[in-house]
Design an enzyme around this catalytic site. Sequence first.
Site, PDB file in Angstrom:
ATOM      1  N   HIS A  86       0.862  -1.196   0.000  1.00 47.19           N
ATOM      2  CA  HIS A  86       0.000   0.000   0.000  1.00 47.19           C
ATOM      3  C   HIS A  86       0.888   1.233   0.000  1.00 47.19           C
ATOM      4  O   HIS A  86       1.942   1.239   0.639  1.00 47.19           O
ATOM      5  CB  HIS A  86      -0.887   0.036   1.259  1.00 47.19           C
ATOM      6  CG  HIS A  86      -1.527   1.384   1.463  1.00 47.19           C
ATOM      7  ND1 HIS A  86      -2.702   1.744   0.843  1.00 47.19           N
ATOM      8  CD2 HIS A  86      -1.108   2.483   2.161  1.00 47.19           C
ATOM      9  CE1 HIS A  86      -2.989   3.006   1.169  1.00 47.19           C
ATOM     10  NE2 HIS A  86      -2.043   3.468   1.969  1.00 47.19           N
ATOM     11  N   GLU A 125      -2.675   9.087   7.044  1.00 39.66           N
ATOM     12  CA  GLU A 125      -2.316   7.669   7.219  1.00 39.66           C
ATOM     13  C   GLU A 125      -1.128   7.504   8.163  1.00 39.66           C
ATOM     14  O   GLU A 125      -1.064   6.559   8.950  1.00 39.66           O
ATOM     15  CB  GLU A 125      -2.033   7.041   5.849  1.00 39.66           C
ATOM     16  CG  GLU A 125      -3.295   6.958   4.997  1.00 39.66           C
ATOM     17  CD  GLU A 125      -3.056   6.392   3.602  1.00 39.66           C
ATOM     18  OE1 GLU A 125      -1.893   6.094   3.245  1.00 39.66           O
ATOM     19  OE2 GLU A 125      -4.042   6.235   2.860  1.00 39.66           O
TER      20      GLU A 125
HETATM   21  N1  UDP Z   1      -8.806  -3.609  -4.137  1.00 44.37           N
HETATM   22  C1  UDP Z   1      -9.380  -4.842  -4.340  1.00 44.37           C
HETATM   23  N2  UDP Z   1     -10.171  -5.023  -5.447  1.00 44.37           N
HETATM   24  C2  UDP Z   1     -10.382  -4.040  -6.369  1.00 44.37           C
HETATM   25  C3  UDP Z   1      -9.779  -2.780  -6.153  1.00 44.37           C
HETATM   26  C4  UDP Z   1      -8.993  -2.602  -5.017  1.00 44.37           C
HETATM   27  O1  UDP Z   1      -9.199  -5.744  -3.533  1.00 44.37           O
HETATM   28  O2  UDP Z   1     -11.094  -4.275  -7.344  1.00 44.37           O
HETATM   29  C5  UDP Z   1      -7.963  -3.423  -2.932  1.00 44.37           C
HETATM   30  C6  UDP Z   1      -6.491  -3.532  -3.274  1.00 44.37           C
HETATM   31  O3  UDP Z   1      -5.842  -4.204  -2.210  1.00 44.37           O
HETATM   32  C7  UDP Z   1      -6.056  -2.085  -3.332  1.00 44.37           C
HETATM   33  C8  UDP Z   1      -6.941  -1.463  -2.244  1.00 44.37           C
HETATM   34  O4  UDP Z   1      -8.185  -2.139  -2.382  1.00 44.37           O
HETATM   35  O5  UDP Z   1      -4.674  -1.952  -3.101  1.00 44.37           O
HETATM   36  C9  UDP Z   1      -7.154   0.020  -2.364  1.00 44.37           C
HETATM   37  O6  UDP Z   1      -7.619   0.321  -3.661  1.00 44.37           O
HETATM   38  P1  UDP Z   1      -7.071   1.589  -4.450  1.00 44.37           P
HETATM   39  O7  UDP Z   1      -7.923   1.745  -5.672  1.00 44.37           O
HETATM   40  O8  UDP Z   1      -6.959   2.743  -3.516  1.00 44.37           O
HETATM   41  O9  UDP Z   1      -5.619   1.100  -4.943  1.00 44.37           O
HETATM   42  P2  UDP Z   1      -4.122   1.452  -4.494  1.00 44.37           P
HETATM   43  O10 UDP Z   1      -4.096   2.882  -4.071  1.00 44.37           O
HETATM   44  O11 UDP Z   1      -3.774   0.501  -3.366  1.00 44.37           O
HETATM   45  O12 UDP Z   1      -3.294   1.172  -5.716  1.00 44.37           O
END
Ligand code: UDP
Length: 143
Positions: free
Chosen positions: A117, A128
């Site tokens: 993350h 955060e």
């Molecule tokens: N996530 C998921 N399924 C999805 C989209 C997101 O499990 O279809 C999870 C994934 O672990 C991701 C987190 O939710 O890292 C947060 O999503 P975000 O779109 O903020 O992505 P990031 O910032 O982590 O790239």
Amino acid sequence: MAVEQTLSIIKPDAVAKNVIGDIYSRFEKAGLRIIAAKMKHLSRAEAEGFYAVHRERPFFGDLVSFMISGPVIIQVLEGEDAVAKHRQIMGATDPKKAEAGTIRADFAESIDENAVHGSDSLENAAIEMAYFFAATEIAPRTR
Ligand code: UDP
């Protein structure tokens, strides 16, 4: 470019794969300094609170279950343009779309279990960081 701080988490899948050192090395090679770090097995309440913005998304329950499935390593990274630089090293959310050589391309199995993350803005980085660290637990070079 300004010196920034950002929040980074090595998720349970990557901790289980035993690649903490490899990921830390990538941060350091990119000029990011680890200025706070802890290993933690998140409670359900902690994971739900951290991902509260995603509460209404269909994947929220699975995301929380995954994040509490094992310990994570949480760190604050500091460096020039740290928020964007860290996101670049991580790669796209979906590892199938992540650029070759990024952490997610190399270590993540799926969009649900995607190794790391990283804060997506300076504003969220501050929120955060404060979620996981007291000010006294962070040792910035810029202090
Ligand atoms: N996530 C998921 N399924 C999805 C989209 C997101 O499990 O279809 C999870 C994934 O672990 C991701 C987190 O939710 O890292 C947060 O999503 P975000 O779109 O903020 O992505 P990031 O910032 O982590 O790239």
